[in-house]
Design a protein around this motif. Sequence first.
Motif, PDB file in Angstrom:
ATOM      1  N   SER A   1       0.828  -1.203   0.000  1.00  0.00           N
ATOM      2  CA  SER A   1       0.000   0.000   0.000  1.00  0.00           C
ATOM      3  C   SER A   1       0.859   1.248   0.000  1.00  0.00           C
ATOM      4  N   VAL A   2       0.306   2.319  -0.534  1.00  0.00           N
ATOM      5  CA  VAL A   2       0.969   3.620  -0.530  1.00  0.00           C
ATOM      6  C   VAL A   2       0.459   4.402   0.680  1.00  0.00           C
ATOM      7  N   PRO A   3       1.334   4.754   1.632  1.00  0.00           N
ATOM      8  CA  PRO A   3       0.887   5.494   2.812  1.00  0.00           C
ATOM      9  C   PRO A   3       0.621   6.963   2.469  1.00  0.00           C
ATOM     10  N   LEU A   4      -0.430   7.523   3.065  1.00  0.00           N
ATOM     11  CA  LEU A   4      -0.784   8.918   2.802  1.00  0.00           C
ATOM     12  C   LEU A   4      -0.399   9.858   3.937  1.00  0.00           C
ATOM     13  N   SER A   5      -0.486   9.379   5.175  1.00  0.00           N
ATOM     14  CA  SER A   5      -0.108  10.229   6.309  1.00  0.00           C
ATOM     15  C   SER A   5       0.191   9.344   7.515  1.00  0.00           C
ATOM     16  N   ILE A   6       0.749   9.957   8.556  1.00  0.00           N
ATOM     17  CA  ILE A   6       1.013   9.235   9.793  1.00  0.00           C
ATOM     18  C   ILE A   6       0.198   9.899  10.900  1.00  0.00           C
ATOM     19  N   ASN A   7      -0.401   9.076  11.764  1.00  0.00           N
ATOM     20  CA  ASN A   7      -1.230   9.619  12.839  1.00  0.00           C
ATOM     21  C   ASN A   7      -0.582   9.382  14.201  1.00  0.00           C
TER      22      ASN A   7
ATOM     23  N   PHE B   1       0.537   8.176  -9.136  1.00  0.00           N
ATOM     24  CA  PHE B   1       0.098   9.570  -9.099  1.00  0.00           C
ATOM     25  C   PHE B   1       0.066  10.084  -7.662  1.00  0.00           C
ATOM     26  N   VAL B   2      -0.411   9.253  -6.750  1.00  0.00           N
ATOM     27  CA  VAL B   2      -0.529   9.647  -5.345  1.00  0.00           C
ATOM     28  C   VAL B   2       0.843   9.869  -4.716  1.00  0.00           C
ATOM     29  N   THR B   3       1.864   9.133  -5.163  1.00  0.00           N
ATOM     30  CA  THR B   3       3.187   9.265  -4.556  1.00  0.00           C
ATOM     31  C   THR B   3       3.952  10.497  -5.029  1.00  0.00           C
ATOM     32  N   ARG B   4       3.470  11.183  -6.032  1.00  0.00           N
ATOM     33  CA  ARG B   4       4.148  12.397  -6.474  1.00  0.00           C
ATOM     34  C   ARG B   4       4.024  13.460  -5.379  1.00  0.00           C
ATOM     35  N   THR B   5       5.095  14.157  -5.135  1.00  0.00           N
ATOM     36  CA  THR B   5       5.141  15.120  -4.035  1.00  0.00           C
ATOM     37  C   THR B   5       4.015  16.138  -4.109  1.00  0.00           C
ATOM     38  N   GLU B   6       3.761  16.679  -5.294  1.00  0.00           N
ATOM     39  CA  GLU B   6       2.764  17.731  -5.418  1.00  0.00           C
ATOM     40  C   GLU B   6       1.344  17.223  -5.139  1.00  0.00           C
ATOM     41  N   ASN B   7       1.105  15.950  -5.390  1.00  0.00           N
ATOM     42  CA  ASN B   7      -0.216  15.387  -5.131  1.00  0.00           C
ATOM     43  C   ASN B   7      -0.366  14.963  -3.675  1.00  0.00           C
ATOM     44  N   ALA B   8       0.705  14.406  -3.117  1.00  0.00           N
ATOM     45  CA  ALA B   8       0.690  14.084  -1.691  1.00  0.00           C
ATOM     46  C   ALA B   8       0.545  15.350  -0.847  1.00  0.00           C
ATOM     47  N   GLN B   9       1.060  16.463  -1.360  1.00  0.00           N
ATOM     48  CA  GLN B   9       0.938  17.735  -0.647  1.00  0.00           C
ATOM     49  C   GLN B   9      -0.522  18.155  -0.499  1.00  0.00           C
ATOM     50  N   ILE B  10      -1.349  17.830  -1.475  1.00  0.00           N
ATOM     51  CA  ILE B  10      -2.782  18.145  -1.395  1.00  0.00           C
ATOM     52  C   ILE B  10      -3.391  17.470  -0.178  1.00  0.00           C
ATOM     53  N   TYR B  11      -3.062  16.189   0.021  1.00  0.00           N
ATOM     54  CA  TYR B  11      -3.607  15.446   1.164  1.00  0.00           C
ATOM     55  C   TYR B  11      -3.097  16.031   2.476  1.00  0.00           C
ATOM     56  N   THR B  12      -1.803  16.330   2.544  1.00  0.00           N
ATOM     57  CA  THR B  12      -1.216  16.853   3.784  1.00  0.00           C
ATOM     58  C   THR B  12      -1.766  18.231   4.124  1.00  0.00           C
ATOM     59  N   ASP B  13      -1.991  19.069   3.123  1.00  0.00           N
ATOM     60  CA  ASP B  13      -2.534  20.401   3.380  1.00  0.00           C
ATOM     61  C   ASP B  13      -3.903  20.320   4.046  1.00  0.00           C
ATOM     62  N   TYR B  14      -4.652  19.274   3.718  1.00  0.00           N
ATOM     63  CA  TYR B  14      -5.954  19.079   4.355  1.00  0.00           C
ATOM     64  C   TYR B  14      -5.819  18.336   5.673  1.00  0.00           C
ATOM     65  N   ASP B  15      -5.078  17.245   5.657  1.00  0.00           N
ATOM     66  CA  ASP B  15      -4.990  16.349   6.810  1.00  0.00           C
ATOM     67  C   ASP B  15      -4.181  16.946   7.961  1.00  0.00           C
ATOM     68  N   LYS B  16      -3.197  17.761   7.640  1.00  0.00           N
ATOM     69  CA  LYS B  16      -2.370  18.451   8.628  1.00  0.00           C
ATOM     70  C   LYS B  16      -1.434  17.520   9.400  1.00  0.00           C
ATOM     71  N   SER B  17      -1.357  16.257   9.018  1.00  0.00           N
ATOM     72  CA  SER B  17      -0.480  15.304   9.697  1.00  0.00           C
ATOM     73  C   SER B  17       0.835  15.177   8.928  1.00  0.00           C
ATOM     74  N   PRO B  18       1.893  14.696   9.568  1.00  0.00           N
ATOM     75  CA  PRO B  18       3.157  14.485   8.856  1.00  0.00           C
ATOM     76  C   PRO B  18       2.963  13.548   7.674  1.00  0.00           C
ATOM     77  N   SER B  19       3.635  13.826   6.584  1.00  0.00           N
ATOM     78  CA  SER B  19       3.497  13.008   5.381  1.00  0.00           C
ATOM     79  C   SER B  19       4.625  11.997   5.258  1.00  0.00           C
ATOM     80  N   PRO B  20       4.333  10.799   4.756  1.00  0.00           N
ATOM     81  CA  PRO B  20       5.368   9.798   4.515  1.00  0.00           C
ATOM     82  C   PRO B  20       5.991   9.925   3.133  1.00  0.00           C
ATOM     83  N   ILE B  21       5.613  10.952   2.382  1.00  0.00           N
ATOM     84  CA  ILE B  21       6.117  11.137   1.028  1.00  0.00           C
ATOM     85  C   ILE B  21       7.217  12.197   1.025  1.00  0.00           C
ATOM     86  N   LYS B  22       8.303  11.899   0.345  1.00  0.00           N
ATOM     87  CA  LYS B  22       9.448  12.804   0.305  1.00  0.00           C
ATOM     88  C   LYS B  22       9.072  14.157  -0.298  1.00  0.00           C
ATOM     89  N   GLY B  23       9.582  15.203   0.327  1.00  0.00           N
ATOM     90  CA  GLY B  23       9.409  16.545  -0.209  1.00  0.00           C
ATOM     91  C   GLY B  23       8.152  17.261   0.230  1.00  0.00           C
TER      92      GLY B  23
END
Length: 448
Positions: free
Chosen positions: A169-175, A362-384
């Motif tokens: 699985s591709v991780p999206l955030s850490i809680n 697509f989800v692992t690209r930094t710019e797309n993972a940033q969308i999730y982090t900007d909403y979720d506010k949790s640390p991201s497991p994706i580089k950058g």
Amino acid sequence: MRKRGLAMGLTALMTAGLLTGCVSGQTQTTETTKVPEQKETTAKDTEANTKGAEKTSSESSSEDVVTLELFWQKSNTNVIQEIIDKFEAENPNIKIELTATSSDTGKQIFQTRMATNEPMDLVQHWPSQAEFRAMCKEGRMVDLSDYAWNDNIIDTYYDMSTVDGKLYSVPLSINAGVVAYNKEIFEANNLEVPKTWAELVNAADTLKAAGVTPFIFSNGDKENCSQKFHIMTAAVADDKWNPYDFYVGMYEGSGAKFADNEYSKKAAERLYLLSSEYAQPDPMSTNYDLAMQMFANGEGAMMIAGTWAQSDIEKNNPEIQMGMFAMPADDGVNMLISGIDPGIAAMTGTGKEEYAAKFLEFVTRTENAQIYTDYDKSPSPIKGVKTDNPTIDLMLSYIEEGKAIPWWRDYISTGVVSDEADLAQAFLMDGDLDTFLTGEEEIVLRKE
């Protein structure tokens, strides 16, 4: 050190270009379709990704639209839909339909669909949870280990997302399990962030005397009841006892017993004390969504929750002044309970694995993972990806210092999570400590 291979991926799983497709707006049919050749890409190769996307767009007019189902078990459907919309704009020949459920019912729906052989193309799950790991071991989840694009996952979180050393699985955030607090209420009552259990109780007493509800509890949501117990087990840990080692060790045959363990008893007693003495009236009538609203509206000063709750709180009140801290122990030595929240996997046997893998890239690209982090506010497991979130500053140091353990419940038997949540909810209703601890032991020791 994790090893990498060429991005061979799932090509071997596709047979002679034959796949089961779903034409947009029509019923599912089986057709002979040319499978797009997979390219080796890396997270850094943005230019190649863009060119590939342009090629896909130019060819889409002659291809059928393939529909993928994404099974989603979290409440933040708006942010994943935003990512889906962006993906579909880049890949007009692929449509993703979102099947949204709640965390309380999603596990049951998932297990039922697995039992009836109704796989999803893409499934949001938690890589540590037993039912997901069982599906991986049975070969029902696609092994993503050899895709070059997963190099964009930070190594620590890559390892947390694996099952038997393979990435599924591709991780999206850490809680992390924390205590959320209202900064304005604390300031109005001259309170500092408590660093010990005694300071936490004193703060609760001060708030109660001032007519302020110290804690908002969501006891109407059994999953939340269970989460709170697990957070408390981490809070009573010290250098002699680790809840993950104890409970998972029990499951694996250590012979340890709840009756001999003072930490389990202490965790349960403290949780019940906060719920029975310092919560709002009738917390059993409050579910997760209502608790988020109440806390956001300033109806309580604190709430035991996870970092994931921030977005749901701010959705109700974007202007709230909020912070989060680790549930304190007796001597101030804190430990967080944490994990990947969530991950997305691709299922085997759908005939559309290659298209599903395209979405995961697509989800692992930094710019797309940033969308999730900007909403979720949790640390991201994706580089950058950057996490600009002062709310969680107080708990980040514990992760950096290694004072974090996985959600231990996820590593016990498949199918017992719902029963454990029922038990935790009943305990917060009646306070029967012996029944609760006896039931917890039975659940941990279950093998089916």
